[in-house]
Design a protein around this motif. Structure first.
Motif, PDB file in Angstrom:
ATOM      1  N   GLY A   9     116.132 -76.375   2.048  1.00 39.30           N
ATOM      2  CA  GLY A   9     114.651 -76.276   2.038  1.00 39.30           C
ATOM      3  C   GLY A   9     114.039 -74.852   1.678  1.00 39.30           C
ATOM      4  N   ALA A  10     112.726 -74.656   2.086  1.00 35.48           N
ATOM      5  CA  ALA A  10     111.738 -73.505   1.935  1.00 35.48           C
ATOM      6  C   ALA A  10     111.810 -73.184   0.245  1.00 35.48           C
ATOM      7  CB  ALA A  10     112.391 -72.246   2.675  1.00 35.48           C
ATOM      8  N   PHE A  11     111.734 -71.893  -0.056  1.00 31.42           N
ATOM      9  CA  PHE A  11     111.689 -71.674  -1.669  1.00 31.42           C
ATOM     10  C   PHE A  11     112.191 -70.270  -1.872  1.00 31.42           C
ATOM     11  CE2 PHE A  11     107.089 -71.398  -0.181  1.00 31.42           C
ATOM     12  CZ  PHE A  11     107.000 -70.102   0.297  1.00 31.42           C
ATOM     13  N   TYR A  12     113.287 -70.511  -1.189  1.00 32.96           N
ATOM     14  CA  TYR A  12     114.366 -69.072  -1.416  1.00 32.96           C
ATOM     15  C   TYR A  12     115.727 -69.590  -1.721  1.00 32.96           C
ATOM     16  CZ  TYR A  12     110.342 -67.218   1.486  1.00 32.96           C
ATOM     17  OH  TYR A  12     109.234 -67.157   1.940  1.00 32.96           O
ATOM     18  N   VAL A  13     116.403 -68.785  -2.358  1.00 28.68           N
ATOM     19  CA  VAL A  13     118.007 -68.686  -2.441  1.00 28.68           C
ATOM     20  C   VAL A  13     118.620 -67.387  -1.906  1.00 28.68           C
ATOM     21  CG1 VAL A  13     118.242 -70.673  -4.323  1.00 28.68           C
ATOM     22  CG2 VAL A  13     118.027 -68.140  -4.943  1.00 28.68           C
ATOM     23  N   TYR A  14     119.727 -67.560  -1.287  1.00 25.07           N
ATOM     24  CA  TYR A  14     120.327 -66.299  -0.857  1.00 25.07           C
ATOM     25  C   TYR A  14     121.693 -66.138  -1.216  1.00 25.07           C
ATOM     26  CZ  TYR A  14     120.672 -62.922   3.120  1.00 25.07           C
ATOM     27  OH  TYR A  14     120.827 -61.529   3.779  1.00 25.07           O
ATOM     28  N   PRO A  15     121.984 -65.866  -2.515  1.00 23.32           N
ATOM     29  CA  PRO A  15     123.096 -65.559  -3.071  1.00 23.32           C
ATOM     30  C   PRO A  15     123.959 -64.382  -2.518  1.00 23.32           C
ATOM     31  CG  PRO A  15     121.375 -65.137  -4.719  1.00 23.32           C
ATOM     32  CD  PRO A  15     120.643 -65.586  -3.428  1.00 23.32           C
ATOM     33  N   SER A  16     125.139 -64.666  -2.774  1.00 24.50           N
ATOM     34  CA  SER A  16     125.900 -63.424  -2.566  1.00 24.50           C
ATOM     35  C   SER A  16     126.282 -62.610  -3.713  1.00 24.50           C
ATOM     36  CB  SER A  16     127.569 -64.020  -1.948  1.00 24.50           C
ATOM     37  OG  SER A  16     128.491 -62.853  -1.897  1.00 24.50           O
ATOM     38  N   CYS A  17     126.423 -61.365  -3.780  1.00 21.16           N
ATOM     39  CA  CYS A  17     126.765 -60.484  -4.581  1.00 21.16           C
ATOM     40  C   CYS A  17     128.038 -59.508  -4.300  1.00 21.16           C
ATOM     41  CB  CYS A  17     125.953 -59.393  -5.061  1.00 21.16           C
ATOM     42  SG  CYS A  17     125.064 -58.346  -3.909  1.00 21.16           S
ATOM     43  N   ALA A  18     128.753 -60.218  -3.260  1.00 20.26           N
ATOM     44  CA  ALA A  18     130.092 -59.634  -2.648  1.00 20.26           C
ATOM     45  C   ALA A  18     131.137 -59.109  -3.880  1.00 20.26           C
ATOM     46  CB  ALA A  18     130.732 -60.294  -1.692  1.00 20.26           C
ATOM     47  N   GLN A  19     131.330 -59.999  -4.890  1.00 20.96           N
ATOM     48  CA  GLN A  19     132.279 -59.782  -6.056  1.00 20.96           C
ATOM     49  C   GLN A  19     131.924 -58.775  -6.787  1.00 20.96           C
ATOM     50  OE1 GLN A  19     133.546 -63.517  -8.099  1.00 20.96           O
ATOM     51  NE2 GLN A  19     132.435 -64.420  -6.476  1.00 20.96           N
ATOM     52  N   LEU A  20     130.545 -58.361  -6.797  1.00 25.44           N
ATOM     53  CA  LEU A  20     130.165 -57.215  -7.599  1.00 25.44           C
ATOM     54  C   LEU A  20     130.098 -55.785  -6.892  1.00 25.44           C
ATOM     55  CD1 LEU A  20     127.170 -58.952  -9.200  1.00 25.44           C
ATOM     56  CD2 LEU A  20     129.339 -58.492  -9.878  1.00 25.44           C
ATOM     57  N   ILE A  21     130.271 -55.741  -5.395  1.00 24.78           N
ATOM     58  CA  ILE A  21     130.483 -54.430  -4.798  1.00 24.78           C
ATOM     59  C   ILE A  21     131.531 -53.695  -5.167  1.00 24.78           C
ATOM     60  CG2 ILE A  21     130.848 -53.172  -2.652  1.00 24.78           C
ATOM     61  CD1 ILE A  21     128.022 -54.896  -3.059  1.00 24.78           C
ATOM     62  N   GLY A  22     131.320 -52.461  -5.599  1.00 26.65           N
ATOM     63  CA  GLY A  22     132.462 -51.888  -6.223  1.00 26.65           C
ATOM     64  C   GLY A  22     132.335 -51.464  -7.623  1.00 26.65           C
ATOM     65  N   ARG A  23     131.778 -52.263  -8.437  1.00 25.61           N
ATOM     66  CA  ARG A  23     131.613 -51.999  -9.924  1.00 25.61           C
ATOM     67  C   ARG A  23     130.514 -51.143 -10.356  1.00 25.61           C
ATOM     68  NH1 ARG A  23     134.182 -56.131 -12.618  1.00 25.61           N
ATOM     69  NH2 ARG A  23     135.020 -58.152 -11.242  1.00 25.61           N
ATOM     70  N   LYS A  24     130.635 -50.837 -11.537  1.00 31.70           N
ATOM     71  CA  LYS A  24     129.581 -49.666 -12.050  1.00 31.70           C
ATOM     72  C   LYS A  24     128.676 -50.253 -13.043  1.00 31.70           C
ATOM     73  CE  LYS A  24     133.154 -45.966 -11.277  1.00 31.70           C
ATOM     74  NZ  LYS A  24     133.691 -44.808 -11.878  1.00 31.70           N
ATOM     75  N   THR A  25     127.426 -49.571 -13.183  1.00 32.74           N
ATOM     76  CA  THR A  25     126.507 -49.740 -14.032  1.00 32.74           C
ATOM     77  C   THR A  25     126.853 -49.002 -15.464  1.00 32.74           C
ATOM     78  OG1 THR A  25     124.999 -48.152 -13.558  1.00 32.74           O
ATOM     79  CG2 THR A  25     124.687 -49.949 -12.219  1.00 32.74           C
ATOM     80  N   LYS A  26     126.004 -49.340 -16.462  1.00 37.01           N
ATOM     81  CA  LYS A  26     126.138 -48.689 -17.799  1.00 37.01           C
ATOM     82  C   LYS A  26     126.298 -47.218 -17.588  1.00 37.01           C
ATOM     83  CE  LYS A  26     125.105 -52.119 -20.586  1.00 37.01           C
ATOM     84  NZ  LYS A  26     124.029 -52.728 -21.754  1.00 37.01           N
TER      85      LYS A  26
END
Length: 400
Positions: free
Chosen positions: A322-339
């Motif tokens: 319900g509601a109008f939100y999603v709450y995804p996990s970004c755990a697999q991206l912790i430790g990665r780097k941006t460009k």
């Protein structure tokens, strides 16, 4: 001697408001920003509700209202609880406030003494612990996880209860996760509460009408009548009726508590806007068919966002009830780097780098007490949601 109160040292500003303001500032500076931080429907208030407000103005309904609300609205609230929740409340057991926030705040102000504990399932709406702190109470966080659908379990609830526990604060469907409790899940929690007569329940049912698929909404006093005398059932017109700016929340509960909240409100704001109250009478008593139509649109948006986010590298996004939100996990991206070589060390960093790189504004999960996650509000058009999710996919793919 410090001029500002010590209380301020215990309170943090709202992260959701901060994200919305940051997105607004970047837009004003010429950036192409998609803001997915705001927790309000993008639909307009229905015309019959607007017209009721206009008619109230023309009738001269522009004077101070009673502190607890005008009688027609309190009667409409009692009828709503009977009609939709099978709960019997007399009008004098109801109270109207300036939004749900005031209802919650006044309930805590009326009941909390220093050291009193409030159990708050985590993740939580950002304002809950701050309200408890301002009112002198102590928040006790009961953890949930993505594995159990971000729902409080009986075992975790039992462990969190102490002799100092005064309230359990329930929010179903939930902001930020969208999780909603089934009748069976509420029954299991009620069985725990029945063993601890000092614990009251405050149910924040603001998203009651926004549930999807075959889900059937229930509130805890409906499921377990023995908890009726120690439950404050809170709701409002903001979400289902697209009336966020009208600022009307309401609640029903034992008369003693309602009278105490009335006394506080009488010294605080007095009654909520008279014109908005008359509009709310029409909202609760008038046609309800548009709710199902809006809900179908929200469900389509939810399905789109969940599908696209689960296609983004390193993102896991459950489908909420319900509601109008999603709450995804970004755990697999912790430790990665941006460009640019920036390390994604927290969900807050993830969200700030996403905003900088792709112009998508979301709220970091740690603001809601549980990360590494982030919250997306899908209360906007499918066109913008599709573009935002495409940008998120591009951003996550660029991380090394």
């Amino acid at each position: 001697m410090a001029f500002l109160a010590d209380t301020l040292s215990r309170v943090k500003p709202s992260a959701t408001i901060a994200v919305t303001q940051k997105a607004r500032e970047l837009k004003n500076a010429g950036r192409d920003i998609i803001g997915l931080g705001a927790g309000e429907p993008d639909f307009d208030t229905p015309d019959n509700i607007k017209n009721a407000a206009i008619e109230a103005i023309r009738r001269g309904e522009t004077k101070y209202p009673p502190v607890s609300g005008i009688v027609p609205l309190r009667e409409a609230i009692a009828k709503k609880f009977k009609r939709e929740n099978n709960l019997d409340y007399r009008p004098e057991q109801t109270i109207v406030g300036t939004g749900g926030k005031q209802i919650l705040f006044n309930a805590f102000m009326a009941t909390l003494n220093p050291g009193d504990e409030v159990i708050i399932p985590r993740p939580y709406w950002v304002s809950y612990p701050e309200m408890v702190a301002i009112c002198g109470g102590t928040s006790v966080f009961a953890d949930t996880s993505i594995d159990n659908g971000f729902k409080l379990t009986p075992a975790v609830l039992e462990k969190a209860i102490t002799p100092k526990t005064k309230w359990l604060l329930m929010n179903s469907p939930s902001n930020p996760s969208g999780a909603a409790y089934t009748e069976a899940e509420l029954r299991a929690l009620a069985d725990v509460l029945l063993k601890h007569p000092q614990v009251w329940t405050l149910t924040d049912d603001m998203y009651e009408h926004l549930t999807y698929g075959d889900f059937v909404f229930k509130t805890i006093a409906e499921v377990e009548p023995r908890l009726y005398e120690r439950t404050l059932t809170m709701n409002g017109v903001s979400k289902a009726y697209a009336m966020t700016g009208w600022r009307i929340g309401y609640a029903a509960g034992p008369v003693q508590l309602i009278k105490a909240m009335d006394m506080i409100q009488g010294q605080q704001t007095s009654g909520a806007c008279t014109i908005a109250q008359w509009a709310s009478v029409e909202a609760l008593n008038g046609p309800q068919d548009f709710i199902a139509k809006n809900k179908a649109i929200f469900q389509g948006r939810r399905d789109l966002v969940v599908s696209m986010l689960n296609q983004a590298r390193g993102i896991t996004c459950p489908s909420p009830e319900g509601a109008f939100y999603v709450y995804p996990s970004c755990a697999q991206l912790i430790g990665r780097k941006t460009k640019a070589g920036k390390v994604i060390d927290t969900d807050e960093t993830f969200c700030s780098e996403l905003l900088e790189a792709e112009g998508v504004a979301v709220v970091f999960g740690s603001a809601f007490g549980l990360g590494p996650n982030f919250r997306i509000s899908y209360a906007t058009s499918e066109t913008l949601l599709e573009e935002a999710c495409t940008r998120i996919q591009r951003f996550t793919a660029s991380l090394t």
